[in-house]
Design a protein around this motif. Sequence first.
Motif, PDB file in Angstrom:
ATOM      1  N   VAL A  90       1.042  -1.072  -0.135  1.00  0.00           N
ATOM      2  CA  VAL A  90       0.299   0.161  -0.178  1.00  0.00           C
ATOM      3  C   VAL A  90       1.089   1.296   0.154  1.00  0.00           C
ATOM      4  O   VAL A  90       0.792   2.290  -0.999  1.00  0.00           O
ATOM      5  CB  VAL A  90      -0.508  -0.218   1.516  1.00  0.00           C
ATOM      6  N   ALA A  91       1.669   0.983   0.526  1.00  0.00           N
ATOM      7  CA  ALA A  91       2.652   2.175   0.985  1.00  0.00           C
ATOM      8  C   ALA A  91       3.257   2.781  -0.614  1.00  0.00           C
ATOM      9  O   ALA A  91       3.796   3.824  -0.742  1.00  0.00           O
ATOM     10  CB  ALA A  91       4.011   2.254   2.045  1.00  0.00           C
ATOM     11  N   ALA A  92       3.932   1.439  -1.074  1.00  0.00           N
ATOM     12  CA  ALA A  92       4.231   2.101  -2.791  1.00  0.00           C
ATOM     13  C   ALA A  92       3.292   2.314  -3.629  1.00  0.00           C
ATOM     14  O   ALA A  92       3.645   2.673  -4.439  1.00  0.00           O
ATOM     15  CB  ALA A  92       5.372   0.222  -3.380  1.00  0.00           C
ATOM     16  N   ASP A  93       1.820   1.925  -3.130  1.00  0.00           N
ATOM     17  CA  ASP A  93       1.277   2.248  -4.682  1.00  0.00           C
ATOM     18  C   ASP A  93       0.527   3.757  -4.591  1.00  0.00           C
ATOM     19  O   ASP A  93       0.064   4.457  -5.202  1.00  0.00           O
ATOM     20  CB  ASP A  93       0.007   1.541  -4.576  1.00  0.00           C
ATOM     21  N   LEU A  94       1.010   4.205  -2.539  1.00  0.00           N
ATOM     22  CA  LEU A  94       0.055   5.429  -2.362  1.00  0.00           C
ATOM     23  C   LEU A  94       1.431   6.420  -2.727  1.00  0.00           C
ATOM     24  O   LEU A  94       1.952   7.383  -3.783  1.00  0.00           O
ATOM     25  CB  LEU A  94       0.523   5.621  -1.227  1.00  0.00           C
ATOM     26  N   ALA A  95       3.369   6.217  -3.007  1.00  0.00           N
ATOM     27  CA  ALA A  95       4.121   6.627  -3.596  1.00  0.00           C
ATOM     28  C   ALA A  95       3.616   7.270  -4.821  1.00  0.00           C
ATOM     29  O   ALA A  95       4.110   7.758  -5.199  1.00  0.00           O
ATOM     30  CB  ALA A  95       5.072   6.041  -3.306  1.00  0.00           C
ATOM     31  N   ARG A  96       3.698   6.015  -5.630  1.00  0.00           N
ATOM     32  CA  ARG A  96       3.264   5.602  -6.882  1.00  0.00           C
ATOM     33  C   ARG A  96       1.877   7.469  -7.201  1.00  0.00           C
ATOM     34  O   ARG A  96       1.956   7.477  -8.581  1.00  0.00           O
ATOM     35  CB  ARG A  96       2.727   4.703  -7.860  1.00  0.00           C
ATOM     36  N   ILE A  97       0.599   6.781  -6.586  1.00  0.00           N
ATOM     37  CA  ILE A  97       0.323   7.479  -6.587  1.00  0.00           C
ATOM     38  C   ILE A  97      -0.073   9.050  -6.920  1.00  0.00           C
ATOM     39  O   ILE A  97      -0.111   9.642  -7.435  1.00  0.00           O
ATOM     40  CB  ILE A  97      -1.276   7.527  -5.986  1.00  0.00           C
ATOM     41  N   GLN A  98       0.620   9.667  -5.898  1.00  0.00           N
ATOM     42  CA  GLN A  98       1.875  11.166  -5.434  1.00  0.00           C
ATOM     43  C   GLN A  98       2.284  10.918  -6.291  1.00  0.00           C
ATOM     44  O   GLN A  98       2.587  12.462  -6.718  1.00  0.00           O
ATOM     45  CB  GLN A  98       2.453  10.609  -3.612  1.00  0.00           C
ATOM     46  N   ALA A  99       2.901  10.199  -7.084  1.00  0.00           N
ATOM     47  CA  ALA A  99       3.723  11.005  -8.201  1.00  0.00           C
ATOM     48  C   ALA A  99       3.396  10.701  -9.244  1.00  0.00           C
ATOM     49  O   ALA A  99       4.040  12.351  -9.718  1.00  0.00           O
ATOM     50  CB  ALA A  99       5.115   9.581  -8.390  1.00  0.00           C
ATOM     51  N   ILE A 100       2.341  10.468  -9.452  1.00  0.00           N
ATOM     52  CA  ILE A 100       1.034  11.100 -11.133  1.00  0.00           C
ATOM     53  C   ILE A 100       0.693  12.634 -10.291  1.00  0.00           C
ATOM     54  O   ILE A 100       0.260  13.036 -11.166  1.00  0.00           O
ATOM     55  CB  ILE A 100      -0.353  10.438 -10.607  1.00  0.00           C
ATOM     56  N   SER A 101       0.339  13.000  -8.839  1.00  0.00           N
ATOM     57  CA  SER A 101      -0.202  14.391  -8.475  1.00  0.00           C
ATOM     58  C   SER A 101       0.588  15.526  -9.150  1.00  0.00           C
ATOM     59  O   SER A 101       0.119  16.492  -9.018  1.00  0.00           O
ATOM     60  CB  SER A 101      -0.442  13.804  -7.131  1.00  0.00           C
ATOM     61  N   GLY A 102       2.322  14.520  -9.361  1.00  0.00           N
ATOM     62  CA  GLY A 102       2.835  16.023  -9.381  1.00  0.00           C
ATOM     63  C   GLY A 102       3.387  16.772  -7.523  1.00  0.00           C
ATOM     64  O   GLY A 102       4.176  17.772  -8.080  1.00  0.00           O
ATOM     65  N   SER A 103       2.725  16.435  -6.497  1.00  0.00           N
ATOM     66  CA  SER A 103       3.105  16.971  -5.735  1.00  0.00           C
ATOM     67  C   SER A 103       5.122  16.599  -5.198  1.00  0.00           C
ATOM     68  O   SER A 103       4.874  15.184  -5.427  1.00  0.00           O
ATOM     69  CB  SER A 103       2.348  15.925  -4.245  1.00  0.00           C
ATOM     70  N   PRO A 104       5.579  17.696  -4.783  1.00  0.00           N
ATOM     71  CA  PRO A 104       7.116  17.126  -4.785  1.00  0.00           C
ATOM     72  C   PRO A 104       7.160  16.077  -2.852  1.00  0.00           C
ATOM     73  O   PRO A 104       5.719  16.251  -2.715  1.00  0.00           O
ATOM     74  CB  PRO A 104       7.625  18.477  -3.682  1.00  0.00           C
ATOM     75  N   ARG A 105       8.196  15.383  -3.477  1.00  0.00           N
ATOM     76  CA  ARG A 105       7.753  14.122  -1.798  1.00  0.00           C
ATOM     77  C   ARG A 105       8.709  14.820  -1.063  1.00  0.00           C
ATOM     78  O   ARG A 105       9.901  15.938  -1.104  1.00  0.00           O
ATOM     79  CB  ARG A 105       9.019  12.991  -2.667  1.00  0.00           C
TER      80      ARG A 105
END
Length: 166
Positions: free
Chosen positions: A151-166
Amino acid sequence: MRSGAFSEEPSAASEREPDEVPEELPTQLRWRVSTGFAALKCGVTVVLVLAAVFLADDRRALTALVVAALVAGGYALRDVLAPVRLAADPAGITVVTGFAGHRRLGWDEIERVRLESRTRAGLRSELLEIDTGDTLHLLSTYDLNARPADVAADLARIQAISGSPR
């Protein structure tokens, strides 16, 4: 999202470059309690109520069974009222709060998402922690019906789609 927000154990999914987003990943994901596990809680509640009916003459047994039935019924009711414990899309996430409420969080509100692993009595448990600075949301394998690391990996990928900085 602040730098270093997603810290997790190494896995095949986390070895990808942050900009590499698989084509097959949906832009909205939901994690919910297992239907079978919720049904089990309902079944346990029914069995406890029936046992209380048959043991109504014994006050101590009746009291213990009623309390156990109320607790099991409360957990079963939560699974019925709020089966989706976490949902994510490019705009942010929605987490369950309280008994059956939901809270919407934008990616910029989330300070950190990480895994918490513990070993007790020879058993290993994992929790997904979503930290907003003000609140900490803890989700287990039972809440998500999936491994928290996945789930953490999926959240990181969806967050990357959003374009929000990490």
